[in-house]
Design a protein around this motif. Structure first.
Motif, PDB file in Angstrom:
ATOM      1  N   LYS A 153     -16.162 -31.890  53.780  1.00 24.66           N
ATOM      2  CA  LYS A 153     -14.798 -32.145  53.315  1.00 24.66           C
ATOM      3  C   LYS A 153     -13.916 -32.533  54.482  1.00 24.66           C
ATOM      4  O   LYS A 153     -13.143 -33.476  54.421  1.00 24.66           O
ATOM      5  N   GLU A 203     -14.435 -36.020  55.312  1.00 24.37           N
ATOM      6  CA  GLU A 203     -13.792 -36.945  54.385  1.00 24.37           C
ATOM      7  C   GLU A 203     -12.282 -36.996  54.632  1.00 24.37           C
ATOM      8  O   GLU A 203     -11.665 -38.036  54.509  1.00 24.37           O
ATOM      9  N   GLN A 211      -5.479 -42.670  45.084  1.00 23.96           N
ATOM     10  CA  GLN A 211      -5.897 -41.336  44.654  1.00 23.96           C
ATOM     11  C   GLN A 211      -4.951 -40.807  43.573  1.00 23.96           C
ATOM     12  O   GLN A 211      -5.386 -40.197  42.605  1.00 23.96           O
ATOM     13  N   GLN A 212      -3.668 -41.062  43.740  1.00 24.71           N
ATOM     14  CA  GLN A 212      -2.737 -40.633  42.702  1.00 24.71           C
ATOM     15  C   GLN A 212      -2.993 -41.370  41.401  1.00 24.71           C
ATOM     16  O   GLN A 212      -2.822 -40.811  40.318  1.00 24.71           O
ATOM     17  N   ASP A 239      -5.637 -39.505  39.737  1.00 20.84           N
ATOM     18  CA  ASP A 239      -5.096 -38.231  39.272  1.00 20.84           C
ATOM     19  C   ASP A 239      -4.241 -38.405  38.014  1.00 20.84           C
ATOM     20  O   ASP A 239      -4.343 -37.625  37.066  1.00 20.84           O
ATOM     21  N   TYR A 249     -17.317 -42.442  44.788  1.00 23.48           N
ATOM     22  CA  TYR A 249     -16.273 -41.849  45.630  1.00 23.48           C
ATOM     23  C   TYR A 249     -16.061 -40.375  45.244  1.00 23.48           C
ATOM     24  O   TYR A 249     -15.705 -40.070  44.110  1.00 23.48           O
ATOM     25  N   TRP A 252     -13.892 -38.021  45.831  1.00 19.41           N
ATOM     26  CA  TRP A 252     -12.600 -37.442  45.432  1.00 19.41           C
ATOM     27  C   TRP A 252     -12.132 -37.916  44.067  1.00 19.41           C
ATOM     28  O   TRP A 252     -11.182 -37.384  43.511  1.00 19.41           O
ATOM     29  N   ALA A 282     -13.875 -35.167  42.214  1.00 15.65           N
ATOM     30  CA  ALA A 282     -13.080 -33.940  42.376  1.00 15.65           C
ATOM     31  C   ALA A 282     -11.909 -33.928  41.406  1.00 15.65           C
ATOM     32  O   ALA A 282     -11.569 -32.894  40.829  1.00 15.65           O
ATOM     33  N   SER A 283     -11.281 -35.075  41.230  1.00 16.01           N
ATOM     34  CA  SER A 283     -10.132 -35.151  40.327  1.00 16.01           C
ATOM     35  C   SER A 283     -10.563 -34.893  38.877  1.00 16.01           C
ATOM     36  O   SER A 283      -9.923 -34.122  38.153  1.00 16.01           O
ATOM     37  N   SER A 324     -11.485 -31.297  38.438  1.00 18.26           N
ATOM     38  CA  SER A 324     -10.293 -30.450  38.432  1.00 18.26           C
ATOM     39  C   SER A 324      -9.674 -30.360  37.037  1.00 18.26           C
ATOM     40  O   SER A 324      -8.987 -29.404  36.708  1.00 18.26           O
ATOM     41  N   ARG A 325      -9.928 -31.358  36.197  1.00 19.67           N
ATOM     42  CA  ARG A 325      -9.451 -31.330  34.809  1.00 19.67           C
ATOM     43  C   ARG A 325     -10.429 -30.622  33.887  1.00 19.67           C
ATOM     44  O   ARG A 325     -10.245 -30.620  32.671  1.00 19.67           O
TER      45      ARG A 325
END
Lengths: 477, 477
Positions: free
Chosen positions: A92, A95, A177-178, A181, A201, A203, A206-207, A210-211
Motif C-alpha cells: 500500500k 502504491e 479516483q473520486q 468513488d 487498478y 484502488w 478498494a472503492s 468499500s461499498r
C-alpha cells in the motif's frame, strides 16, 4: 479440524458469514490447499441453512480464488492460495508513491512525470486572470455538477474523440479516483457484484469493496476483455458495473480492439448493466493505431466515462469529469454532494480558460514529445529482453513484464528497493493478490539515462536471485 | 390487506426486507396511521423466521418514526407519519443552495457570507508566493494524510482551543462534508447504527445512510443532547458513532454545556463508541460564554474532530481537517485515499502560509465584526416576536424558530419563494422528515436592511396564511 457456525440474529447475511470463516481458515492455513470441501447439502444441513446459502458462499469463495470446482469430483481449496510474502502495508505504501520512494531513487513505480515538466507558469497566469475577473466568486460553493462554462467546454473538447454529449450530462469531479468513488456510491450497494478486468487498478477494487461489493474478475486478453468469459459471468452474477480501462490499461498497457469495444457495449445492453470506462492517458498514443474511447461507440448510453487530468497534466489540479448516461446524471450529482459538496471553483474556472484557449493541445504536444523519448528508450531496452516476456503497448504509461524464470516478483521488488530502484510487483493488480510473476514499470518520471541504469539494476537483481536460488533470501517484512 | 414475504436467497438481511415492506406500505398509505401491527410471534411464524428478525425490523421501524410501542397494548403505525407536502427534490435543491435561490432573493437559507467579503486579495498574494517557491511541486500528488507543514501548523493552531494533539493525528480533508464521508467510509458498514442529534444536518445523515447505516436520533435539549436517552439507545443499538455539533449546532444554534460535554465523553468511553464533533463555526462566538470544542475535554481519545474552513473562511477553498484518535488515523488515511487520493497541494501550501503568518486571526477578527452586525440585527427582530418561539444562540450562523401558530413551515417556505425570500423549512433536519413547525434562518449573506425586509416578508406571509386558513393554499410542487 475447524468449526463453522452461523448467527441468524446478526445483520451480516449468512452466506457472507460462511464465506468469512472459510476465508479466515484458508488464509491462516487451518484448511490447507487441496482440501476437499463438504458437499453443499451436508454443510447446509450441519448449519441449518438453505442449500442456496451455501451455494452463494462457495460461489463467492470461487470468485475470489480460494476454491476450485472440479467437475464430477467436488470442490477443493485452491492450490495457488498462499500467504503473501510481503506485508500489505508495504505494498500500500508503495502504491501511495510517497513512503518507499525517495527522491534519490530511480522511480519506475510512479506514472507521474517529474514536477519540473508541469506547465506551472501558464497556469499561474490563468489563476491570476480568474482571481482578477471573478474575485470572491471563485471561492463560492460551486454547483455540485460543476462550473457551467467548464461543463460546456468539456462537451466541446470531447468531440475530438468522436464523443457527442450534452453538457448537462457532464459531472465535474476532483480527479479520477473520486470519479470511481462517486460512481460506486451512486450504483453499488452491499452485496452487489462488480466485474473487473484481471489484472486491474487496485484502488478501484478498494472503492467497490468499500461499498460491500463482491468483485469478480475476467481475464484480459491482448485485444481486451475475454467477452465469452464476461458473458458467462454476466449471466451468473448480474453485476451493477463492469469496470474497464479500454485504452492503455493499467497495469498491462493493453488497448481494446474496436470489435471488442463494440461487443462489450452490445453485451452490457443485452444484460442491462453499465460499463465504467476509466481514461487517464488516451492522449499518449505513440503508434499509428487510432484508439477512440469506448464512449465513442456507446450507442445504447451504457458507458460511464471517467476522465482524469492528473496523469497527462498535473495531479495536484484534482480535476476530472464524468460523462454520464442520461438517466444516471442526477444520481451522480447526489453522490458527489454527499462526497464533498463540490469541486474547487478556482481550479474549475482556471481550467475552463486553459481548455477554451487551446492551451491544453499545446501542452499535450510538448508533453508527448518528452514522454515519447522515455517511452522509446524503455521499449528499446525491454523488447527482446532475456528476462521478460512483454507485449509492447501502443502508448500510455505502463510496461507489463512477465518474468521468464520462476522468480518471485515481490522478492525482486524488495531487492530493487535496496538498490534504489522502485518498481511495482504485479500481485497488487489481482483481486486475490496471488500472482507473483509480473512487474509493472513506468518510464514517466525518469530521463533516458536513468531508465537505462534502472533496467540494468533490475536485470542484475534477477540474475543475483536466480544464481543464489530463491531460498537464500528471506524477505525482510 | 397487504402481504409480507421474505426471500432467504437474497443478500439483503431478512429484517431489512421486512422493514422495507412496512416502510413502503406505511408511506403509500396501504397501512394507515393507528393500524395495529401483528405480534412478533405471529408475524415470525407467518414468515417462517426467528422472533429476533421481526424484533429487529420493528426496532428499526420505531427508530425511524414509523411505529410506536404502547406498553401493554401493542405496536401501532405512528399517527404522525404522513406524506411530505413538498417534493424532496425541491428541498434538496434548496439545500444545494443554487437552484431556488437567485441573486435577487433575500437569502436566509445559505450560511455563506457574500463573496465580496472573502479575503481574495490576501489569498492571491499567497498563491503566487507558493507558485514561485514550489513551482511544479505544488501540483504533485500530495501525501494522503496531507502536506506535512500544514499538519504541523494545524497542531499548533488548535492549541488556542485547548486541544493538544500530535501532528501525526491530523488528516487533511477537502472540506467538512468530505470529513463526514471519510469517517463514514472508515467506520460505518452496512447494518451498523449511527446515533445523531435531532434535529441535525441532513447531509450527514445522507452520508451515513449511503453506507447502509441505521440512523437513530436523540432529542437535543437546550444544553445539548439528552444524555439519559442517549445512554438508553447506546445500550440497545451499540452504535459505531455518535454524530454531534456541540457548538452552535446546525440547525438549532444550541451549544453544549461543559457538564454535558464531559458526560458525553464518559458515556462514549463506557459504551466503547466514538463521537464525531463537526465544527464549522466555533470562532463565531458573540457572547461572553466561552465554548471550547468537545475535543478539548477528550481525555479518553474518543472524539473525532472535523473542522471545516468553508463557512468562516471561503467555501471554494475546499479545505478542512480531522483530528483523529490515535488508533483511527490510518483507517482515515486509507478512506481518504479511496475517496480522492489527496487534497489539492496548492491550496494546502497556500493555507499553511495563511495560518502560520497569523493572517487567519486577522481575517476572523474582521469577519466577526461584519457578522456581528448582522447577527445582532436578526436577533433584535426575532426576540419577543409574536410569530416565533426562539432560543437566542451565543453565536454561529443559525436562528431556529418554532412557529407559535399551527401553520405549515413548508407552506411558508413556498410562499416566501414567491416573494423572493429564501428560508429553510425545518423538516429536512429530522431523519423522518415529518416536522412542519420550524424554520431555520441564517443572516450570513444579508446586510441589515435586507434582514429587516426579509423578516417583515416572512411575517406577512405567516399572517396571510393564517388569515386565509391553511386549506386555501395548495402547494405547487
Amino acid at each position: 479440524m475447524v468449526n463453522f457456525s452461523v448467527d441468524k440474529s446478526k445483520s451480516t447475511p449468512l452466506y457472507i458469514q460462511i464465506f468469512n470463516q472459510f476465508k479466515k481458515y484458508i488464509e491462516n492455513g487451518s484448511i490447507p490447499p487441496g482440501y476437499k470441501l463438504p458437499t453443499i447439502r451436508s454443510l447446509a444441513k450441519e448449519l441449518g441453512v438453505n442449500n442456496v446459502t451455501v451455494i452463494n458462499a462457495y460461489r463467492l469463495l470461487e470468485a475470489n480464488g480460494y476454491i476450485d470446482k472440479k467437475v464430477g469430483s467436488g470442490t477443493y481449496v485452491s492450490e495457488t492460495v498462499r500467504q503473501s510474502d510481503v506485508s500489505i502495508e508495504d505494498i500500500k505504501a508503495l502504491e501511495h508513491g510517497q513512503i518507499l520512494v525517495n527522491k534519490n531513487m530511480i522511480n519506475f513505480s510512479s506514472s507521474s512525470p517529474n514536477p519540473e515538466l508541469f506547465p506551472v507558469d501558464d497556469f499561474k497566469v490563468i489563476i491570476n486572470k480568474v482571481l482578477e475577473r471573478d474575485g470572491g466568486y471563485a471561492f463560492e460553493y460551486q454547483d455540485t455538477k460543476g462550473y457551467m462554462p467548464l461543463r460546456k467546454v468539456i462537451a466541446e473538447f470531447i468531440k475530438k474523440d468522436e464523443v457527442n454529449i450534452d453538457f448537462e450530462d457532464v459531472q465535474i469531479i476532483s480527479g479520477g479516483q473520486q470519479g470511481i468513488d462517486v460512481v460506486s456510491k451512486a450504483l453499488v450497494n452491499f452485496g452487489d457484484c462488480v466485474l473487473v478486468e484481471s489484472p486491474t487498478y487496485s484502488w478501484a477494487i478498494a472503492s467497490f469493496k468499500s461499498r460491500g461489493a463482491e468483485i469478480v474478475d475476467i481475464e484480459l486478453e491482448k485485444d481486451g476483455i475475454n467477452i465469452d468469459a464476461l458473458e458467462e459471468k454476466l449471466k451468473i452474477f448480474k453485476p451493477k458495473l463492469i469496470y474497464t480501462m479500454p485504452v492503455f490499461q493499467n497495469p498491462t498497457g493493453i488497448s481494446y480492439s474496436v470489435e471488442k469495444m463494440k461487443r462489450l457495449i452490445e453485451i452490457a445492453y443485452k444484460y442491462d448493466t453499465y460499463i465504467v470506462e476509466d481514461d487517464f492517458s488516451n492522449e499518449l498514443n505513440f503508434s499509428n493505431n487510432k484508439h477512440l474511447p469506448l464512449k465513442a461507440y456507446d450507442k445504447y448510453d451504457r458507458v460511464i466515462y471517467i476522465k482524469s487530468f492528473s496523469k497527462i497534466y498535473m495531479p495536484g489540479l484534482r480535476l476530472g469529469f464524468i460523462l454520464s448516461p442520461k438517466n444516471l446524471i442526477n444520481s451522480f450529482a447526489e453522490a458527489k454532494y454527499v462526497t464533498d459538496l463540490s469541486t474547487s471553483g478556482l481550479m474549475q474556472r482556471a481550467f475552463e480558460i486553459y481548455l477554451r484557449e487551446g492551451m491544453w493541445e499545446k501542452h499535450v504536444e510538448r508533453f508527448k514529445k518528452i514522454m515519447r523519448n522515455r517511452f522509446d528508450e524503455m521499449k528499446r531496452l525491454l523488447a527482446d529482453n532475456s528476462y521478460f516476456e512483454i507485449n509492447i503497448p501502443d502508448g500510455g504509461f505502463y510496461f507489463w513484464l512477465k518474468l521468464k524464470k520462476n522468480i518471485s516478483a515481490k522478492l525482486i521488488y524488495l531487492k530493487c528497493i535496496e538498490r534504489n530502484v522502485s518498481i511495482v510487483p504485479g500481485s497488487i493488480f489481482f483481486s486475490n493478490k496471488i500472482d507473483d510473476s509480473h512487474i509493472r514499470l513506468s518510464y514517466a518520471s525518469c530521463e533516458a539515462d536513468k531508465i537505462r541504469k534502472g533496467i540494468l539494476t533490475i536485470e542484475e537483481v534477477i540474475k543475483d536471485i536466480d544464481e543464489a536460488g530463491n531460498s537464500e533470501y528471506i524477505p525482510i517484512v
